[in-house]
Design a protein around this motif. Sequence first.
Motif, PDB file in Angstrom:
ATOM      1  N   LEU A   1       0.822  -1.213   0.000  1.00 58.85           N
ATOM      2  CA  LEU A   1       0.000   0.000   0.000  1.00 58.85           C
ATOM      3  C   LEU A   1       0.856   1.263   0.000  1.00 58.85           C
ATOM      4  CD1 LEU A   1      -2.925  -0.922   2.410  1.00 58.85           C
ATOM      5  CD2 LEU A   1      -3.007  -0.602  -0.058  1.00 58.85           C
ATOM      6  N   ILE A   2       1.967   1.227   0.738  1.00 59.47           N
ATOM      7  CA  ILE A   2       2.865   2.388   0.760  1.00 59.47           C
ATOM      8  C   ILE A   2       3.469   2.613  -0.628  1.00 59.47           C
ATOM      9  CG2 ILE A   2       5.070   3.231   1.667  1.00 59.47           C
ATOM     10  CD1 ILE A   2       4.268   1.933   4.351  1.00 59.47           C
ATOM     11  N   PHE A   3       3.923   1.532  -1.265  1.00 60.29           N
ATOM     12  CA  PHE A   3       4.442   1.660  -2.622  1.00 60.29           C
ATOM     13  C   PHE A   3       3.359   2.148  -3.575  1.00 60.29           C
ATOM     14  CE2 PHE A   3       8.013  -1.184  -1.410  1.00 60.29           C
ATOM     15  CZ  PHE A   3       9.051  -0.405  -1.891  1.00 60.29           C
ATOM     16  N   GLY A   4       2.151   1.639  -3.411  1.00 59.16           N
ATOM     17  CA  GLY A   4       1.043   2.066  -4.257  1.00 59.16           C
ATOM     18  C   GLY A   4       0.757   3.551  -4.107  1.00 59.16           C
ATOM     19  N   LEU A   5       0.755   4.052  -2.883  1.00 52.97           N
ATOM     20  CA  LEU A   5       0.520   5.475  -2.643  1.00 52.97           C
ATOM     21  C   LEU A   5       1.640   6.333  -3.230  1.00 52.97           C
ATOM     22  CD1 LEU A   5      -0.901   5.393   0.996  1.00 52.97           C
ATOM     23  CD2 LEU A   5      -2.130   5.846  -1.143  1.00 52.97           C
ATOM     24  N   PHE A   6       2.869   5.829  -3.133  1.00 48.92           N
ATOM     25  CA  PHE A   6       3.995   6.539  -3.715  1.00 48.92           C
ATOM     26  C   PHE A   6       3.831   6.664  -5.237  1.00 48.92           C
ATOM     27  CE2 PHE A   6       8.320   6.341  -5.564  1.00 48.92           C
ATOM     28  CZ  PHE A   6       8.802   7.551  -5.096  1.00 48.92           C
ATOM     29  N   PHE A   7       3.428   5.578  -5.885  1.00 50.22           N
ATOM     30  CA  PHE A   7       3.244   5.619  -7.332  1.00 50.22           C
ATOM     31  C   PHE A   7       2.025   6.455  -7.728  1.00 50.22           C
ATOM     32  CE2 PHE A   7       6.275   2.130  -7.511  1.00 50.22           C
ATOM     33  CZ  PHE A   7       6.984   2.458  -8.650  1.00 50.22           C
TER      34      PHE A   7
ATOM     35  N   LEU B   1      -1.958   0.646  -9.271  1.00 52.89           N
ATOM     36  CA  LEU B   1      -3.105  -0.270  -9.279  1.00 52.89           C
ATOM     37  C   LEU B   1      -2.644  -1.715  -9.097  1.00 52.89           C
ATOM     38  CD1 LEU B   1      -6.146  -0.152  -9.531  1.00 52.89           C
ATOM     39  CD2 LEU B   1      -5.897  -0.430 -11.986  1.00 52.89           C
ATOM     40  N   VAL B   2      -1.526  -2.069  -9.692  1.00 52.19           N
ATOM     41  CA  VAL B   2      -0.974  -3.419  -9.514  1.00 52.19           C
ATOM     42  C   VAL B   2      -0.616  -3.647  -8.047  1.00 52.19           C
ATOM     43  CG1 VAL B   2       1.017  -4.896 -10.043  1.00 52.19           C
ATOM     44  CG2 VAL B   2      -0.166  -3.689 -11.878  1.00 52.19           C
ATOM     45  N   PHE B   3       0.016  -2.660  -7.415  1.00 50.98           N
ATOM     46  CA  PHE B   3       0.356  -2.795  -5.998  1.00 50.98           C
ATOM     47  C   PHE B   3      -0.903  -2.941  -5.147  1.00 50.98           C
ATOM     48  CE2 PHE B   3       4.553  -0.777  -7.021  1.00 50.98           C
ATOM     49  CZ  PHE B   3       5.328  -1.822  -6.553  1.00 50.98           C
ATOM     50  N   PHE B   4      -1.929  -2.148  -5.448  1.00 51.61           N
ATOM     51  CA  PHE B   4      -3.166  -2.239  -4.667  1.00 51.61           C
ATOM     52  C   PHE B   4      -3.854  -3.590  -4.859  1.00 51.61           C
ATOM     53  CE2 PHE B   4      -3.454   2.630  -4.979  1.00 51.61           C
ATOM     54  CZ  PHE B   4      -2.756   2.776  -3.794  1.00 51.61           C
TER      55      PHE B   4
ATOM     56  N   ALA C   1      -1.947  -6.154  -2.910  1.00 50.49           N
ATOM     57  CA  ALA C   1      -2.199  -6.002  -1.477  1.00 50.49           C
ATOM     58  C   ALA C   1      -3.570  -6.573  -1.120  1.00 50.49           C
ATOM     59  CB  ALA C   1      -2.122  -4.544  -1.072  1.00 50.49           C
ATOM     60  N   LEU C   2      -4.561  -6.350  -1.981  1.00 52.27           N
ATOM     61  CA  LEU C   2      -5.895  -6.887  -1.736  1.00 52.27           C
ATOM     62  C   LEU C   2      -5.892  -8.408  -1.831  1.00 52.27           C
ATOM     63  CD1 LEU C   2      -8.869  -6.157  -1.221  1.00 52.27           C
ATOM     64  CD2 LEU C   2      -9.176  -6.139  -3.699  1.00 52.27           C
ATOM     65  N   ALA C   3      -5.126  -8.953  -2.757  1.00 54.27           N
ATOM     66  CA  ALA C   3      -5.078 -10.408  -2.912  1.00 54.27           C
ATOM     67  C   ALA C   3      -4.375 -11.066  -1.738  1.00 54.27           C
ATOM     68  CB  ALA C   3      -4.370 -10.763  -4.217  1.00 54.27           C
ATOM     69  N   ARG C   4      -3.474 -10.394  -1.087  1.00 57.96           N
ATOM     70  CA  ARG C   4      -2.725 -10.991   0.025  1.00 57.96           C
ATOM     71  C   ARG C   4      -3.478 -10.903   1.355  1.00 57.96           C
ATOM     72  NH1 ARG C   4       1.572 -12.662  -2.342  1.00 57.96           N
ATOM     73  NH2 ARG C   4       2.702 -11.413  -3.867  1.00 57.96           N
ATOM     74  N   THR C   5      -4.571 -10.162   1.382  1.00 54.70           N
ATOM     75  CA  THR C   5      -5.373 -10.108   2.607  1.00 54.70           C
ATOM     76  C   THR C   5      -6.378 -11.258   2.603  1.00 54.70           C
ATOM     77  OG1 THR C   5      -7.031  -8.674   1.601  1.00 54.70           O
ATOM     78  CG2 THR C   5      -5.184  -7.595   2.720  1.00 54.70           C
ATOM     79  N   THR C   6      -7.047 -11.424   3.690  1.00 58.39           N
ATOM     80  CA  THR C   6      -8.043 -12.499   3.797  1.00 58.39           C
ATOM     81  C   THR C   6      -9.451 -11.960   3.609  1.00 58.39           C
ATOM     82  OG1 THR C   6      -8.067 -12.189   6.182  1.00 58.39           O
ATOM     83  CG2 THR C   6      -6.586 -13.880   5.321  1.00 58.39           C
TER      84      THR C   6
END
Length: 166
Positions: free
Chosen positions: A8-14, A54-57, A60-65
Amino acid sequence: MNDPRILLIFGLFFVALGGYNLVVGRRRLRAQPGMRPFQQVNILTGSEYLLLALVFFINALARTTLLPSSVTTYLFVASFVLLIISLVLAVMVVRMATRGRPAPRQNADGTASAASADQERRNSQALEIIENSPELEAARRRERRRRRLEHRRKMAEQRRRRAGKA
């Protein structure tokens, strides 16, 4: 990089980088009215950064439960497709950046022509001789002096007008 918080941090940076590039690209488009958006490097770069965010987000969504495991495979496919689109944009940006540079002439066997390199060297030497000639330098100095005197005269006229003396 399995932690969703880092993603998420990388996603916000991008997102920030992409937004900045889009704003700069839009300003440059307004400055040059005949240019199309896909010709502006900043717009392409900003779009690429937003796709990477968007790829990072998505990762991140796929790695959550939060989502069922059957949906995560589709998310990874979607992120892969977005990466491919981002790669195409990156190639376009690099191609646009290198397009303006002239390539050296090459022979049929792929080597650079010695005659063209020799001609280019002679042209640059002739240009240096012309630029360093004393007559040309004296003419430049006279022109600069004339411009400087003209500028001083105009400034003096302005000062007199403001003081009410002219």
